[in-house]
Design a protein around this motif. Structure first.
Motif, PDB file in Angstrom:
ATOM      1  N   ASP A 404       0.819  -1.216   0.000  1.00 46.40           N
ATOM      2  CA  ASP A 404       0.000   0.000   0.000  1.00 46.40           C
ATOM      3  C   ASP A 404       0.851   1.264   0.000  1.00 46.40           C
ATOM      4  N   PHE A 405       1.839   1.333   0.914  1.00 47.28           N
ATOM      5  CA  PHE A 405       2.606   2.573   1.057  1.00 47.28           C
ATOM      6  C   PHE A 405       4.114   2.374   0.900  1.00 47.28           C
ATOM      7  N   ILE A 406       4.547   1.151   0.688  1.00 45.52           N
ATOM      8  CA  ILE A 406       5.967   0.871   0.476  1.00 45.52           C
ATOM      9  C   ILE A 406       6.093  -0.194  -0.606  1.00 45.52           C
ATOM     10  N   SER A 407       7.295  -0.331  -1.157  1.00 45.26           N
ATOM     11  CA  SER A 407       7.568  -1.353  -2.168  1.00 45.26           C
ATOM     12  C   SER A 407       8.958  -1.929  -1.932  1.00 45.26           C
ATOM     13  N   PHE A 408       9.182  -3.100  -2.519  1.00 47.11           N
ATOM     14  CA  PHE A 408      10.476  -3.767  -2.404  1.00 47.11           C
ATOM     15  C   PHE A 408      10.856  -4.337  -3.767  1.00 47.11           C
ATOM     16  N   ALA A 409      12.132  -4.226  -4.108  1.00 45.91           N
ATOM     17  CA  ALA A 409      12.627  -4.765  -5.375  1.00 45.91           C
ATOM     18  C   ALA A 409      13.917  -5.523  -5.120  1.00 45.91           C
ATOM     19  N   ALA A 410      14.060  -6.676  -5.764  1.00 45.39           N
ATOM     20  CA  ALA A 410      15.291  -7.453  -5.670  1.00 45.39           C
ATOM     21  C   ALA A 410      16.247  -7.008  -6.779  1.00 45.39           C
ATOM     22  N   VAL A 411      17.455  -6.645  -6.374  1.00 46.19           N
ATOM     23  CA  VAL A 411      18.485  -6.197  -7.321  1.00 46.19           C
ATOM     24  C   VAL A 411      19.719  -7.060  -7.108  1.00 46.19           C
ATOM     25  N   ARG A 412      20.332  -7.483  -8.206  1.00 49.77           N
ATOM     26  CA  ARG A 412      21.527  -8.310  -8.077  1.00 49.77           C
ATOM     27  C   ARG A 412      22.574  -7.599  -7.224  1.00 49.77           C
ATOM     28  N   ARG A 413      23.182  -8.376  -6.341  1.00 46.97           N
ATOM     29  CA  ARG A 413      24.088  -7.837  -5.318  1.00 46.97           C
ATOM     30  C   ARG A 413      25.153  -6.913  -5.909  1.00 46.97           C
ATOM     31  N   GLU A 414      25.747  -7.303  -7.027  1.00 49.68           N
ATOM     32  CA  GLU A 414      26.840  -6.524  -7.602  1.00 49.68           C
ATOM     33  C   GLU A 414      26.363  -5.237  -8.274  1.00 49.68           C
ATOM     34  N   ALA A 415      25.026  -5.101  -8.479  1.00 44.95           N
ATOM     35  CA  ALA A 415      24.502  -3.912  -9.159  1.00 44.95           C
ATOM     36  C   ALA A 415      23.907  -2.885  -8.197  1.00 44.95           C
ATOM     37  N   VAL A 416      23.831  -3.209  -6.907  1.00 41.68           N
ATOM     38  CA  VAL A 416      23.165  -2.326  -5.939  1.00 41.68           C
ATOM     39  C   VAL A 416      23.855  -0.972  -5.830  1.00 41.68           C
ATOM     40  N   LYS A 417      25.172  -0.991  -5.697  1.00 45.01           N
ATOM     41  CA  LYS A 417      25.924   0.259  -5.528  1.00 45.01           C
ATOM     42  C   LYS A 417      25.708   1.178  -6.733  1.00 45.01           C
ATOM     43  N   LYS A 418      25.747   0.611  -7.936  1.00 45.77           N
ATOM     44  CA  LYS A 418      25.528   1.381  -9.157  1.00 45.77           C
ATOM     45  C   LYS A 418      24.139   1.997  -9.161  1.00 45.77           C
ATOM     46  N   LEU A 419      23.135   1.198  -8.819  1.00 44.69           N
ATOM     47  CA  LEU A 419      21.763   1.693  -8.816  1.00 44.69           C
ATOM     48  C   LEU A 419      21.592   2.865  -7.865  1.00 44.69           C
ATOM     49  N   LEU A 420      22.009   2.688  -6.605  1.00 38.04           N
ATOM     50  CA  LEU A 420      21.789   3.727  -5.596  1.00 38.04           C
ATOM     51  C   LEU A 420      22.541   5.005  -5.938  1.00 38.04           C
ATOM     52  N   SER A 421      23.708   4.872  -6.542  1.00 40.15           N
ATOM     53  CA  SER A 421      24.470   6.050  -6.958  1.00 40.15           C
ATOM     54  C   SER A 421      23.763   6.794  -8.086  1.00 40.15           C
ATOM     55  N   ASN A 422      23.242   6.061  -9.052  1.00 44.50           N
ATOM     56  CA  ASN A 422      22.627   6.691 -10.227  1.00 44.50           C
ATOM     57  C   ASN A 422      21.303   7.390  -9.903  1.00 44.50           C
ATOM     58  N   ILE A 423      20.547   6.880  -8.911  1.00 36.72           N
ATOM     59  CA  ILE A 423      19.225   7.456  -8.629  1.00 36.72           C
ATOM     60  C   ILE A 423      19.241   8.395  -7.429  1.00 36.72           C
ATOM     61  N   LYS A 424      20.418   8.664  -6.912  1.00 35.50           N
ATOM     62  CA  LYS A 424      20.543   9.431  -5.672  1.00 35.50           C
ATOM     63  C   LYS A 424      19.742  10.723  -5.688  1.00 35.50           C
ATOM     64  N   ASP A 425      19.781  11.478  -6.782  1.00 36.05           N
ATOM     65  CA  ASP A 425      19.111  12.771  -6.849  1.00 36.05           C
ATOM     66  C   ASP A 425      17.942  12.777  -7.834  1.00 36.05           C
ATOM     67  N   GLU A 426      17.450  11.588  -8.189  1.00 35.86           N
ATOM     68  CA  GLU A 426      16.396  11.497  -9.204  1.00 35.86           C
ATOM     69  C   GLU A 426      15.015  11.359  -8.566  1.00 35.86           C
ATOM     70  N   LYS A 427      13.995  11.778  -9.334  1.00 36.10           N
ATOM     71  CA  LYS A 427      12.607  11.647  -8.897  1.00 36.10           C
ATOM     72  C   LYS A 427      11.898  10.595  -9.739  1.00 36.10           C
ATOM     73  N   MET A 428      10.959   9.879  -9.098  1.00 39.51           N
ATOM     74  CA  MET A 428      10.142   8.893  -9.803  1.00 39.51           C
ATOM     75  C   MET A 428       8.717   9.434  -9.889  1.00 39.51           C
ATOM     76  N   LYS A 429       8.216   9.593 -11.089  1.00 37.77           N
ATOM     77  CA  LYS A 429       6.893  10.184 -11.340  1.00 37.77           C
ATOM     78  C   LYS A 429       6.764  11.552 -10.661  1.00 37.77           C
TER      79      LYS A 429
END
Length: 445
Positions: A404-429
């Motif tokens: 309802d108010f939260i979500s969870f996504a599985a990301v491959r372990r080696e790609a987590v750092k890349k993901l969090l760095s790339n979306i650090k200042d981004e907005k979703m919708k």
């Protein structure tokens, strides 16, 4: 869309090629009979067996609850809701259970669902609040009825059924045949489908593991190492033991979680999400997880303790060798313990090797997102955001679950750092959400 095409479409959504014999017989019986008693083992596909005919009985022109499903545990309620949503029927579903936000449930019920799923206590609460109208309820499903009786829900179920004046169809489901049906259920005359003796047990292998030490925890550690990183579900009889085993495994270097009825609901849901999505491979649990447990097919089920009843042993084993798949149940005993009579005498004893390497770390990590369905987020939004802004490849993103108010996504372990760095200042919708590695409730050393 004709009936056959609709069924093919639904089965495709569920990832199923065809119904088994029990499901075919159940669909016919539930569609045509007033009262049906379906007895079939855990893991045989009973949820689909009753949801398919229920779908055919719902009327798009009726605004209100048409089918009420009563279950003994919140986990089973969530599982049935999940299956219904995967079917993509077009009919609304809501789920009500203790520990779930009453405010959210009341809001959901202002636009009543066609299918309402709930535990006896919470459904009784809603009837007392008059937040659920019962005059349009024509179908009653009592799933895992034997468990509801064991847990002492007779009074609540009696109160609920007495407030359903227009029932036309009752369906009672149980994984065991030794169930007495009280008169208040109204099933004195019912059509019985009994598949409890017809499960293909060739798909299930039993193996004994004998421990030299009375405290079997070291043998369990050795055995888990021998599984070559394949996931396993480990059953014990007490909450404290589940936590002790989990703590021990983590200190030994094997990421392990525990699951039992004494945990907060949020913690229980989070640990199941991690187990489902491949960011946790080993889960120690009580019999709470023997039924109504929404996880993928397990190859390995381990009995650290044996249950007091053979029926519970059967339910536990139902977490593996499901439908057409195969699996193994391992029984861990102290060498001087007596083997229960319900274990076949010719059960093979497994020699567990010494000094096997530790299992590999899980392939995925779970990412937390501070928005969900009520924030107008869906799976497609998260997928697009992680691919476009997070620069993930398709094979780096796994299972996504939107609450309802939260979500969870599985990301491959080696790609987590890349993901969090790339979306650090981004907005979703157009909105900034907190996105981080999910809070870990596992006590690691």
């Amino acid at each position: 869309m004709n009936i056959m095409n609709e069924q093919t479409h639904i089965l495709s959504n569920l990832g199923i090629k065809h119904l088994n014999k029990m499901q075919v017989a159940a669909r016919k019986a539930i569609s045509e009979r007033a009262n049906t008693l379906l007895l079939s083992p855990t893991g045989s596909g009973k949820t689909i067996a009753f949801l398919l005919p229920v779908l055919g009985l719902l009327n798009k022109d009726i605004k209100g609850v048409q089918c009420l499903v009563i279950v003994p545990a919140r986990e089973l309620a969530i599982q049935i809701e999940h299956v219904w949503k995967k079917m993509n029927t077009g009919f609304k579903v809501n789920v009500c259970y203790g520990g779930h936000s009453m405010e959210t449930e009341l809001k959901n019920l202002t636009d009543p669902p066609a299918l309402l799923i709930g535990t006896p206590g919470r459904i009784t609460d809603h009837l007392e609040r008059k937040s659920v109208e019962t005059d349009q309820i024509k179908i009653l499903i009592l799933d895992e009825f034997d468990k509801s009786l064991q847990l002492g829900f007779q009074e609540e179920m009696n109160a609920i059924i007495s407030q359903l004046p227009n029932l036309e169809k009752r369906v009672l489901l149980s994984a065991t045949s030794d169930v007495d049906i009280p008169d208040f259920v109204g099933m004195q005359s019912s059509f019985v489908l009994d598949y409890t003796q017809q499960k293909d047990t060739n798909n299930l292998s039993l193996k004994l593991i004998l421990s030299e030490e009375k405290d079997k925890i070291e043998m369990l550690f050795r055995f888990i190492c021998s599984l070559r990183s394949e996931p396993a579900l480990i059953f014990c009889n007490h909450r404290e033991v589940a936590e002790r085993i989990s703590d021990f495994m983590n200190k030994k270097g094997i990421l392990t979680g525990y699951y039992h009825g004494g945990m907060d609901q949020d913690d229980r849901e989070r640990i199941l999400i991690r187990f489902r999505n491949g960011s946790l491979n080993y889960l120690v649990t009580t019999d709470l997880a023997a039924r109504g447990f929404d996880i993928p097919q397990m190859k390995h089920v381990v009995h650290y303790h044996l249950p007091s009843k053979e029926s519970e042993f059967t339910h536990r084993n139902g977490r593996t060798a499901r439908m057409h798949d195969s699996g193994t149940a391992y029984i861990l005993l102290y060498k001087e313990d007596k083997v229960p009579e319900y274990i076949p005498e010719d059960t093979e004893t497994l020699a567990v090797p010494l000094n096997e390497p530790l299992p590999d770390d899980p392939e995925f990590r779970t990412i937390y997102i501070s928005g969900g369905k009520k924030n107008k987020l869906n799976k497609s939004d998260i997928v697009g955001f992680f691919f476009q802004k997070g620069k993930l490849d398709k094979n780096e993103l796994g299972l996504i679950e939107v609450k309802d108010f939260i979500s969870f996504a599985a990301v491959r372990r080696e790609a987590v750092k890349k993901l969090l760095s790339n979306i650090k200042d981004e907005k979703m919708k157009g909105k900034k959400y907190k996105i981080a590695i999910a809070r870990d409730i596992i006590r690691e050393s």
